[in-house]
Design an enzyme around this catalytic site. Structure first.
Site, PDB file in Angstrom:
ATOM      1  N   HIS A   1     -99.941  39.558  17.224  1.00 27.36           N
ATOM      2  CA  HIS A   1    -101.402  39.586  17.270  1.00 27.36           C
ATOM      3  C   HIS A   1    -102.020  39.135  15.957  1.00 27.36           C
ATOM      4  CE1 HIS A   1    -101.845  43.308  14.881  1.00 27.36           C
ATOM      5  NE2 HIS A   1    -100.830  43.797  15.572  1.00 27.36           N
TER       6      HIS A   1
ATOM      7  N   CYS B   1     -95.479  45.891  15.487  1.00 30.80           N
ATOM      8  CA  CYS B   1     -96.060  44.627  15.944  1.00 30.80           C
ATOM      9  C   CYS B   1     -95.893  43.564  14.866  1.00 30.80           C
ATOM     10  CB  CYS B   1     -97.547  44.797  16.248  1.00 30.80           C
ATOM     11  SG  CYS B   1     -97.873  45.725  17.761  1.00 30.80           S
TER      12      CYS B   1
END
Length: 191
Positions: free
Chosen positions: A149, A165
């Site tokens: 992301h 992440c």
């Protein structure tokens, strides 16, 4: 006399930028895309580049090397696009093979219960937007809680800072997002 012409010329320049030259000027371009930092967070401290990358992975595969803190999009012909990324901090790094299961522009963020247990001060939900920690784009990795992301914090690129992440600048994640599709294989090398 020079002042007389300066204001109309400046106005024309602003209108020209607003009509389509904004990306080149690094200004808001009203389309949600840019190559110069409009998406927030500024330029990556690790610029993306095409590099030699001999591999047996098929073109279109994403290979994440957590030790290098780099993401490679395999192009074929022994080359790849290399991006700087932020990775999981100690205790949060992982490895494996997944596929991109979903892609979202300006995604909403709901912190998982594990994260809320560690950080009860976090909001329970945030709508997508420039202040959202998932940034401009997110690519979801299989059925995991993890994503590739965007980030509004370019200083975290090249660092071990996340809860698992993979962070990219908003400009880099937007570039990658446009090059891959749902079903793309993602290989995470945790070394």
């Amino acid at each position: 006399m020079n002042r007389f012409f300066a204001a109309p010329i400046a106005a024309i320049a602003i209108l020209t930028i607003g009509a389509g030259g904004a990306s080149a000027a690094g200004m808001f371009d009203f389309t949600g895309t840019s190559s110069t930092g409009y998406l927030g967070g500024g330029a990556s401290p690790i610029p993306r580049s095409t590099v030699m990358y001999p591999t047996n992975y098929a073109p279109g595969t994403i290979v994440i090397n957590t030790g290098e803190r780099r993401l490679y999009l395999v192009l074929g012909g022994g080359q790849a696009l290399r991006y700087g990324i932020g990775v999981g901090r100690d205790g949060f790094r992982w490895g494996g093979v997944h596929r991109i299961s979903a892609k979202k522009e300006w995604p909403d963020w709901t912190p998982p219960s594990q994260m809320l247990a560690r950080r009860p001060d976090l909001p329970r939900h945030m709508r997508g937007g420039i202040e959202n920690p998932l940034g401009a784009r997110a690519m979801y990795l299989g059925s995991t809680l993890y994503r590739i992301h965007g980030s509004n914090e370019p200083e975290t690129i090249g660092q071990a800072v996340s809860s698992g992440c993979f962070r990219m600048t908003n400009d880099d994640v937007t570039d990658l997002y446009g090059r891959v599709s749902v079903g793309t294989t993602v290989v995470v090398l945790n070394n």
